[in-house]
Design a protein around this motif. Structure first.
Motif, PDB file in Angstrom:
ATOM      1  N   GLN A  83      12.747 -52.071  43.062  1.00  0.00           N
ATOM      2  CA  GLN A  83      13.345 -52.608  41.853  1.00  0.00           C
ATOM      3  C   GLN A  83      12.415 -52.299  40.690  1.00  0.00           C
ATOM      4  OE1 GLN A  83      12.491 -56.543  40.661  1.00  0.00           O
ATOM      5  NE2 GLN A  83      12.711 -55.302  38.829  1.00  0.00           N
ATOM      6  N   VAL A  84      12.904 -51.535  39.709  1.00  0.00           N
ATOM      7  CA  VAL A  84      12.042 -51.147  38.591  1.00  0.00           C
ATOM      8  C   VAL A  84      12.377 -51.898  37.308  1.00  0.00           C
ATOM      9  CG1 VAL A  84      11.393 -48.867  39.409  1.00  0.00           C
ATOM     10  CG2 VAL A  84      13.530 -49.152  38.138  1.00  0.00           C
ATOM     11  N   GLU A  85      13.547 -52.514  37.289  1.00  0.00           N
ATOM     12  CA  GLU A  85      13.894 -53.269  36.094  1.00  0.00           C
ATOM     13  C   GLU A  85      14.854 -54.373  36.502  1.00  0.00           C
ATOM     14  OE1 GLU A  85      15.519 -50.913  32.955  1.00  0.00           O
ATOM     15  OE2 GLU A  85      15.644 -52.569  31.567  1.00  0.00           O
ATOM     16  N   MET A  86      14.639 -55.559  35.967  1.00  0.00           N
ATOM     17  CA  MET A  86      15.598 -56.619  36.208  1.00  0.00           C
ATOM     18  C   MET A  86      15.697 -57.493  34.963  1.00  0.00           C
ATOM     19  SD  MET A  86      15.782 -59.908  38.684  1.00  0.00           S
ATOM     20  CE  MET A  86      14.752 -60.837  37.588  1.00  0.00           C
ATOM     21  N   ARG A  87      16.900 -57.694  34.512  1.00  0.00           N
ATOM     22  CA  ARG A  87      17.097 -58.599  33.386  1.00  0.00           C
ATOM     23  C   ARG A  87      18.147 -59.592  33.815  1.00  0.00           C
ATOM     24  NH1 ARG A  87      14.626 -56.291  28.816  1.00  0.00           N
ATOM     25  NH2 ARG A  87      13.998 -54.173  29.281  1.00  0.00           N
ATOM     26  N   SER A  88      17.730 -60.834  33.849  1.00  0.00           N
ATOM     27  CA  SER A  88      18.626 -61.859  34.345  1.00  0.00           C
ATOM     28  C   SER A  88      18.719 -62.965  33.320  1.00  0.00           C
ATOM     29  CB  SER A  88      18.070 -62.390  35.660  1.00  0.00           C
ATOM     30  OG  SER A  88      18.956 -63.309  36.187  1.00  0.00           O
ATOM     31  N   SER A 105       9.674 -59.034  43.241  1.00  0.00           N
ATOM     32  CA  SER A 105      10.667 -60.087  43.396  1.00  0.00           C
ATOM     33  C   SER A 105      10.165 -61.295  44.186  1.00  0.00           C
ATOM     34  CB  SER A 105      11.906 -59.511  44.068  1.00  0.00           C
ATOM     35  OG  SER A 105      12.882 -60.486  44.218  1.00  0.00           O
ATOM     36  N   VAL A 110      15.007 -64.226  33.078  1.00  0.00           N
ATOM     37  CA  VAL A 110      13.866 -63.536  33.670  1.00  0.00           C
ATOM     38  C   VAL A 110      14.069 -62.064  33.396  1.00  0.00           C
ATOM     39  CG1 VAL A 110      12.513 -63.159  35.744  1.00  0.00           C
ATOM     40  CG2 VAL A 110      14.028 -65.124  35.614  1.00  0.00           C
ATOM     41  N   GLN A 111      13.045 -61.411  32.906  1.00  0.00           N
ATOM     42  CA  GLN A 111      13.161 -59.985  32.680  1.00  0.00           C
ATOM     43  C   GLN A 111      11.949 -59.319  33.290  1.00  0.00           C
ATOM     44  OE1 GLN A 111      15.016 -58.671  29.413  1.00  0.00           O
ATOM     45  NE2 GLN A 111      15.706 -60.650  28.676  1.00  0.00           N
ATOM     46  N   ASN A 112      12.212 -58.243  34.007  1.00  0.00           N
ATOM     47  CA  ASN A 112      11.119 -57.514  34.623  1.00  0.00           C
ATOM     48  C   ASN A 112      11.303 -56.039  34.349  1.00  0.00           C
ATOM     49  OD1 ASN A 112      10.553 -55.885  37.432  1.00  0.00           O
ATOM     50  ND2 ASN A 112       8.866 -57.163  36.787  1.00  0.00           N
ATOM     51  N   VAL A 113      10.253 -55.414  33.846  1.00  0.00           N
ATOM     52  CA  VAL A 113      10.308 -53.977  33.582  1.00  0.00           C
ATOM     53  C   VAL A 113       9.070 -53.352  34.193  1.00  0.00           C
ATOM     54  CG1 VAL A 113      10.316 -52.206  31.796  1.00  0.00           C
ATOM     55  CG2 VAL A 113      11.562 -54.322  31.430  1.00  0.00           C
ATOM     56  N   SER A 114       9.267 -52.329  35.018  1.00  0.00           N
ATOM     57  CA  SER A 114       8.109 -51.664  35.601  1.00  0.00           C
ATOM     58  C   SER A 114       7.501 -50.744  34.549  1.00  0.00           C
ATOM     59  CB  SER A 114       8.532 -50.856  36.823  1.00  0.00           C
ATOM     60  OG  SER A 114       9.233 -49.706  36.414  1.00  0.00           O
ATOM     61  N   ASP A 136       9.443 -54.258  27.279  1.00  0.00           N
ATOM     62  CA  ASP A 136      10.279 -53.056  27.178  1.00  0.00           C
ATOM     63  C   ASP A 136       9.445 -51.786  27.222  1.00  0.00           C
ATOM     64  OD1 ASP A 136      12.631 -54.317  27.018  1.00  0.00           O
ATOM     65  OD2 ASP A 136      13.194 -53.579  25.038  1.00  0.00           O
ATOM     66  N   GLU A 149      16.774 -63.309  42.313  1.00  0.00           N
ATOM     67  CA  GLU A 149      15.726 -62.750  43.184  1.00  0.00           C
ATOM     68  C   GLU A 149      16.274 -62.481  44.584  1.00  0.00           C
ATOM     69  OE1 GLU A 149      13.343 -61.719  41.704  1.00  0.00           O
ATOM     70  OE2 GLU A 149      12.947 -63.008  39.993  1.00  0.00           O
ATOM     71  N   VAL A 190      18.087 -59.277  44.395  1.00  0.00           N
ATOM     72  CA  VAL A 190      17.152 -58.147  44.364  1.00  0.00           C
ATOM     73  C   VAL A 190      16.684 -57.821  45.775  1.00  0.00           C
ATOM     74  CG1 VAL A 190      14.831 -57.441  43.663  1.00  0.00           C
ATOM     75  CG2 VAL A 190      16.326 -58.560  42.020  1.00  0.00           C
ATOM     76  N   GLN A 191      16.298 -58.869  46.515  1.00  0.00           N
ATOM     77  CA  GLN A 191      15.720 -58.643  47.833  1.00  0.00           C
ATOM     78  C   GLN A 191      16.766 -58.159  48.838  1.00  0.00           C
ATOM     79  OE1 GLN A 191      13.582 -62.310  48.542  1.00  0.00           O
ATOM     80  NE2 GLN A 191      12.431 -61.976  46.667  1.00  0.00           N
TER      81      GLN A 191
END
Lengths: 301, 435
Positions: free
Chosen positions: B248-253, A99, A123-127, A43, B114, B117-118
């Protein structure tokens, strides 16, 4: 029965508090100098977490294998890989990866451990940029809440009670931070939510106690301040304990039954609630008495 | 006495009816209360509970872009994302702008985040270039693109392809470009077709076109397509490319499995929590405890009503907020009941002890609720993500519980006293002692 005196035991309370807040205070003060003792979650720091159900107990061999897959798929080693849940889940933490790399990691894991798409729990991704924004809004929220709370307390209390109550709030939040350090809880937006909740909630005990002190001060003109404070603390002890108990009943159930992400949220709240009740009784009231006594001595001179 | 019995029974009936309404759902024709379990019309479950993805894209516009232009372009991005979601048949998805240059897409129950996203994030920049890398035509030269299936040559082999109709300018550029390509040396006489820089195909241009170029406005793109991939390509070409690339700067899955277990375990925690609180209150405060247990039940019903009527979006932290507020809901009762006990010990009558208890506890209750409400309010405005759901349910819980603790408990307690139930034993204040 020997009755407990909050004012006589004040110095012991202070010692206990100093011990409890030491870890949190040290971590906070050392953070600007680059020493990070927190278990920073994505976060705030940016990054990616993968949570998979492996269908069997996660063992060190499996972790080594996953480690190799992560390196192959993302070009960098995972920041951490650990088992989670009932031990059949694995939590992988990596840098902020795009991705297509996440996709390839997913495909490789599926192949290696014969999993399905459903095995991917989350899956969580935060830049890092979003993480920075989160930090900013977290700091804003904390400052805003502290400011508003101070205004309200100043309006509702006299200055000394305000100082005592706010001191307690600071202690409660520092003890929560200590809990984050000691238990290495993931430090994220939940911390802000937990801290603000405690900000708002743990002042309740102080309010109840001070309310009673105010009332008793009117009635008892000849008593010493210490004795009035001690009596007020004793009179409000049951309700302070009971209000805390009822709230603990529900929040502790979340710790026992909840999913990990909620548990990590409920633990600091629980710590804050307990500390809030204790600090109001053992710190706020005697601190107020100390300040009041000082003022009285000054006036007497 | 009789009046008290009637009012008590009436109050219980109202609570029971409301409880029934919120559990089963009722339809008055003009007004409908959906059941608490009806997630289609009532309470909305957040993506962290039903599973799904929340993806945030940032528009990679130049820093020099004016605020006006950025706003216009971001609106275009937003509507194009909507179009793509519709094409992918993700009709339940929602798109909204966040801040100046970010846009968030929420997609419930999606198995491959994913891919989403793409696909959603692709700029969809179609480009035809020659071997030297010179641009022949761009996506903006395309009037229309259609996915087709059929035989393209006399071999009779049927395949998926995309038929592109160029506008006038595009057709002219294409003729010019193919003329040049046809006259290029062997190995360089092709046109490279790319989407977002990735090669789709590189058809060669026959030397026969060296003088005339390929005329006409229709171009066919092949490249081992499936029906699905040719359809997607035709769709993104037709709707045009995004004004700038998206990152994509944020992804919550969250998978559906995790969401479901989170929901059921939190509901269980809440139920047991309520039960423990009720038992504690009754054990400690006897008759008033029973009243507070009823009030707590009423509070839960009210909370559920608000959730379904206002269609609150319930997130996982939101449930934590509800569970926490259940524990806090009886705090006011504890303060009042303790006060009543004290007044009784001072020798007051039950009736006046209750009045005094409510009256004298009032300011402390208001103060403590206001401070917690301030915290919820700040969190609502400054919080990010699912934690906002916590702020909503916590704030809601504080307002509702103050109502039930102050009015409902008082009403019920007074009607019980009216029934001449006033033995001190029932108030847990049997023994008189000095504190």
């Amino acid at each position: 029965m020997k009755t407990f005196s909050a004012t006589k035991n004040f110095k012991y309370s202070v010692i206990v508090v100093v011990v409890l807040i030491a870890a949190g205070l040290f971590a906070l003060l050392s953070a600007p100098f680059g020493l990070n003792l927190f278990n920073m979650d994505i976060d705030f720091a940016g990054g990616t977490t993968f949570n998979y159900a492996m269908g069997k107990q996660v063992d060190p061999t499996m972790i080594t294998e996953i480690d190799a897959i992560v390196l192959e798929a993302t070009g960098a080693k995972a920041s951490s890989i650990q088992s989670a849940g009932d031990g059949t889940e694995v939590l992988i933490k990596t840098l902020d990866v795009p991705s297509d790399m996440r996709d390839s990691l997913h495909a490789k894991l599926l192949e290696k451990f014969t999993l399905t798409d459903d095995s991917r729990l989350d899956v969580q991704n935060v830049s890092p940029a979003v993480g920075k924004d989160m930090q900013t809004s977290a700091v804003k929220a904390a400052l805003m809440a502290a400011f508003l709370m101070l205004i309200y307390i100043t309006i509702r209390f006299d200055f000394k009670s305000g100082v005592a109550a706010v001191t307690c709030l600071a202690i409660d939040v520092l003890i929560m931070v200590s809990a984050y350090i000691v238990f290495q809880l993931p430090f994220n937006m939940n911390f802000i939510a937990a801290a603000l909740t405690i900000f708002g909630y743990s002042i309740n005990s102080s309010i109840i106690t001070f309310d009673r002190i105010r009332e008793n001060m009117h009635l008892a003109k000849r008593e010493t301040i210490d004795s009035v404070v001690d009596r007020s603390v004793r009179q409000t002890l049951t309700r302070n304990i009971n209000t805390t108990m009822t709230t603990l009943f529900t929040i502790v159930m979340i710790i026992i039954l909840g999913v990990p992400s909620l548990r990590n949220f409920a633990i600091p709240i629980t710590v804050g609630i307990v500390s809030g009740a204790c600090s109001s009784i053992l710190i706020a009231a005697p601190l107020w008495a100390t300040m009041k006594n000082k003022e009285k001595r000054k006036l007497a001179k | 006495m009789k009046k008290s019995v009637i009012s008590f029974v009436c109050a219980m009936l109202v609570i029971a009816l409301l409880g029934f309404a919120v559990i089963n759902g009722v339809d008055f024709g003009f007004f409908k209360i959906p059941s608490i379990t009806n997630t289609d019309e009532g309470v909305r479950l957040g993506l962290d509970l039903v599973g799904g993805s929340i993806i945030t894209f940032e528009g990679m516009a130049d820093d020099t872009i004016s605020a006006e232009d950025l706003n216009r372009d971001m609106n275009a991005v937003e509507s194009m994302l909507r179009g793509r979601l519709d094409y992918l048949q993700l009709y339940e998805a929602s798109v909204y702008r966040v801040g100046e240059r970010r846009v968030t897409v929420e997609i419930p129950s999606i198995s491959d985040p994913e891919e989403a996203v793409q696909k959603l994030g692709s700029t969809a920049q179609l480009e035809f270039t020659n071997a030297d890398g010179e641009t022949v035509i761009l996506g903006s030269d395309v009037k229309q693109a259609t996915a087709k299936f059929g035989a393209l040559d006399n071999t009779g082999v049927q395949q998926n392809y995309v038929e592109v109709v160029l506008n006038e300018e595009g057709a002219a550029k294409f003729t010019e470009g193919t003329k040049k390509a046809a006259s290029a040396s062997d190995g360089k006489n092709y046109i490279l077709i790319t989407l977002d820089g990735e090669e789709i195909s590189r058809p060669s241009v026959n030397a026969q076109y060296a003088t005339t170029g390929i005329t006409g406005d229709t171009v066919v793109i092949t490249g081992g397509f499936t029906a699905e991939s040719s359809g997607w390509l035709a769709n993104v070409i037709s709707s045009g490319q995004l004004p700038f690339s998206l990152e994509q700067v944020e992804m919550r899955s969250v998978g559906a499995q995790l969401g479901m277990s989170a929901l059921s375990s939190s509901i269980k925690a809440g139920m047991i929590g309520i039960l423990l609180v009720m038992i504690f209150m009754i054990a400690f405060y006897r008759l008033p405890g029973v009243v507070s247990a009823i009030a707590l039940l009423f509070y839960c019903i009210l909370e559920a009503l608000v959730l379904v009527i206002f269609r609150v979006n319930l997130s996982l932290p939101g449930i934590a907020g509800i569970v926490l507020s259940i524990g806090m809901a009886v705090d006011a009762n504890v303060i009042i009941f303790e006060r009543i006990k004290e007044e009784l010990r001072l020798g007051k009558s039950v009736k006046s002890a209750i009045d005094a208890g409510f009256h004298r506890a009032f300011s402390a209750i208001i103060d403590s609720n206001v401070t917690t409400f301030i915290a919820a309010l700040v969190l609502f405005f400054f919080g990010k993500g699912t934690i906002v759901g916590f702020a909503i349910t916590l704030g809601l819980g504080i307002i509702l519980s103050m109502f039930t603790a102050l009015t409902v408990t008082r009403f019920l307690l007074n009607s019980l006293v009216g029934m001449k139930i006033s033995n001190l034993k029932y108030f847990g204040a049997g023994e008189r002692r000095d504190a």
